[in-house]
Design an enzyme around this catalytic site. Structure first.
Site, PDB file in Angstrom:
ATOM      1  N   HIS A   1       2.871   3.122 -10.411  1.00 18.14           N
ATOM      2  CA  HIS A   1       4.285   3.407 -10.135  1.00 18.14           C
ATOM      3  C   HIS A   1       5.065   2.156  -9.736  1.00 18.14           C
ATOM      4  O   HIS A   1       6.290   2.173  -9.696  1.00 18.14           O
ATOM      5  CB  HIS A   1       4.423   4.504  -9.073  1.00 18.14           C
ATOM      6  CG  HIS A   1       4.125   4.084  -7.674  1.00 18.14           C
ATOM      7  ND1 HIS A   1       2.888   4.274  -7.073  1.00 18.14           N
ATOM      8  CD2 HIS A   1       4.895   3.497  -6.728  1.00 18.14           C
ATOM      9  CE1 HIS A   1       2.925   3.824  -5.836  1.00 18.14           C
ATOM     10  NE2 HIS A   1       4.131   3.344  -5.594  1.00 18.14           N
TER      11      HIS A   1
ATOM     12  N   ASP B   1      -2.571   6.639 -10.980  1.00 24.01           N
ATOM     13  CA  ASP B   1      -1.647   5.683 -10.364  1.00 24.01           C
ATOM     14  C   ASP B   1      -2.243   4.275 -10.317  1.00 24.01           C
ATOM     15  O   ASP B   1      -2.223   3.604  -9.283  1.00 24.01           O
ATOM     16  CB  ASP B   1      -1.256   6.140  -8.952  1.00 24.01           C
ATOM     17  CG  ASP B   1      -0.049   5.370  -8.405  1.00 24.01           C
ATOM     18  OD1 ASP B   1       0.702   4.801  -9.216  1.00 24.01           O
ATOM     19  OD2 ASP B   1       0.133   5.325  -7.170  1.00 24.01           O
TER      20      ASP B   1
ATOM     21  N   GLY C   1       6.038  -0.714  -0.134  1.00 28.37           N
ATOM     22  CA  GLY C   1       5.672  -2.108  -0.330  1.00 28.37           C
ATOM     23  C   GLY C   1       4.172  -2.343  -0.270  1.00 28.37           C
ATOM     24  O   GLY C   1       3.663  -3.325  -0.794  1.00 28.37           O
ATOM     25  N   ASN C   2       3.449  -1.412   0.404  1.00 27.68           N
ATOM     26  CA  ASN C   2       1.987  -1.487   0.409  1.00 27.68           C
ATOM     27  C   ASN C   2       1.386  -0.974  -0.894  1.00 27.68           C
ATOM     28  O   ASN C   2       0.228  -1.264  -1.211  1.00 27.68           O
ATOM     29  CB  ASN C   2       1.397  -0.665   1.559  1.00 27.68           C
ATOM     30  CG  ASN C   2       1.447  -1.363   2.894  1.00 27.68           C
ATOM     31  OD1 ASN C   2       2.007  -0.851   3.861  1.00 27.68           O
ATOM     32  ND2 ASN C   2       0.843  -2.545   2.968  1.00 27.68           N
ATOM     33  N   SER C   3       2.152  -0.191  -1.649  1.00 25.02           N
ATOM     34  CA  SER C   3       1.644   0.421  -2.871  1.00 25.02           C
ATOM     35  C   SER C   3       1.032  -0.609  -3.806  1.00 25.02           C
ATOM     36  O   SER C   3       1.634  -1.641  -4.084  1.00 25.02           O
ATOM     37  CB  SER C   3       2.768   1.160  -3.599  1.00 25.02           C
ATOM     38  OG  SER C   3       3.252   2.230  -2.845  1.00 25.02           O
TER      39      SER C   3
ATOM     40  N   GLY D   1       4.324   2.167 -21.745  1.00 27.66           N
ATOM     41  CA  GLY D   1       5.591   1.682 -21.219  1.00 27.66           C
ATOM     42  C   GLY D   1       6.689   2.727 -21.165  1.00 27.66           C
ATOM     43  O   GLY D   1       7.864   2.388 -21.004  1.00 27.66           O
TER      44      GLY D   1
END
Length: 340
Positions: A75, A105, A181-183, A233
């Site tokens: 993601h 993911d 932001g950790n993803s 994409g």
């Protein structure tokens, strides 16, 4: 007296037992692993009520090979147009997606070059991880680069149990803090080895106090490294039942394209994404894009055919041609593509 002496000697014996092999302090783990952790900044576009807008996504990742392969969350990068990767010290390089699996993911990106100070992370066997083991997450929460959080493994969840939208992912649940932001960032064990890739957090408030979920590294290795994957994409909505009837599809089902990433297979073959938002049956849907009906004669409406299409495109040599039938502005259009 003898009893007291015996207790004292037993205590000394316990103190002399060496720590678990490979175990390190949180600070030692952090200093060891940071040269392998990256901050990812990706630019993309999406359809909103006001039309097409550009946006920036920030995430994290981990370098897993000397030739520049980085694991991250799908993601964060899967439908983005431009990707830049920042290493410890601030050096930034461009990257492109080479494999992606939205059902877990996970994405794999390739750097245009590997900075001199970068270090390849060691991947552990996540099957040996147990509930209660200490873990460390290094990433860029809210864009704050190289931040450390620590916690424990709270649970392990088999594929297709905790998150139905990601049926291929085996998850660790952790109480280590996970924020935006950790993803895509790595979760390490006490030896500084990667045991998982951060996916998401479930929270009533949307904050970090909820449940953190991390895809196991064995899942990532299997889907991104051991079996050939591909990057379409594209992102969008599956149209079945009433939605298929509302869109007047000539087939029982179709995939309505919302976004097409630049440089992807979908982009190269000329697929069109949505250009406006409509509310249909109480659901906001990006409309105006192509509706994919079939690939090489296989309708996309059944799960069996989706898997067959995926297998054909991922296993075919680069440059293999394929045909796609789409519904565009009420007319059937045939598109030609090539695998990458």
């Amino acid at each position: 007296m003898r009893r007291a002496r015996g207790v004292f000697l037993a205590a000394m014996a316990l103190l002399s037992v060496p720590a678990a092999a490979g175990a390190q302090t949180p600070g030692e783990v952090f200093r060891k692993v940071t040269p392998s952790v990256v901050v990812i900044k990706a630019k993309g576009s999406e359809v909103t009520a006001g039309g097409q807008v550009r946006f920036l996504e920030t995430g994290s990742g981990v370098l897993i090979s000397a030739d520049g392969k980085v694991m991250t969350a799908a993601h964060v990068v899967a439908t983005m147009d431009e990707i830049s990767v920042e290493f410890l010290g601030g050096e930034t390089v461009s990257a492109k997606v080479i494999a992606s699996e939205s059902a877990a993911d996970l994405s794999l990106i390739l750097l245009e070059r590997v900075p001199a100070g970068a270090r390849v992370a060691k991947m552990a066997n996540s099957d040996t991880v147990r509930v209660g083991d200490p873990v460390y997450i290094v990433g860029a929460p809210y864009g704050l680069s190289y931040s450390l959080s620590a916690g424990l493994i709270s649970a392990r969840w088999a594929p297709n149990t905790v998150h139905r939208a990601m049926p291929l992912a085996e998850f660790f649940q952790t109480n280590a803090t996970i924020n935006t932001g950790n993803s895509g960032g790595p979760m390490f064990n006490a030896a500084g080895e990667v045991i998982g890739i951060v996916s998401h957090n479930i929270s009533k408030s949307g904050g970090s106090e909820g449940l953190g979920f991390v895809v196991t590294i064995n899942t990532a290795k299997k889907l991104l490294l051991e079996r050939k994957s591909f990057w379409s994409g594209i992102d969008g909505t599956m149209l079945t039942g009433d939605l298929a009837a509302i869109f007047n599809l000539p087939e029982p089902a179709g995939f309505l394209v919302k976004t097409v990433a630049q440089g992807s297979i979908g982009w190269d073959m000329g697929l069109l994404g949505g250009d406006k938002i409509a509310t249909i049956g109480g659901q906001q849907i990006a409309v105006g894009g192509d509706v994919i009906l079939s690939v090489d004669g296989m309708a996309i409406g059944s799960d069996d055919n989706l898997e067959k299409i995926r297998h054909r495109l991922s296993s075919a040599p680069a440059g293999t041609p394929f045909a796609m039938k789409v519904l565009r502005a009420g007319k059937i259009v045939e598109l030609a593509g090539k695998t990458q």
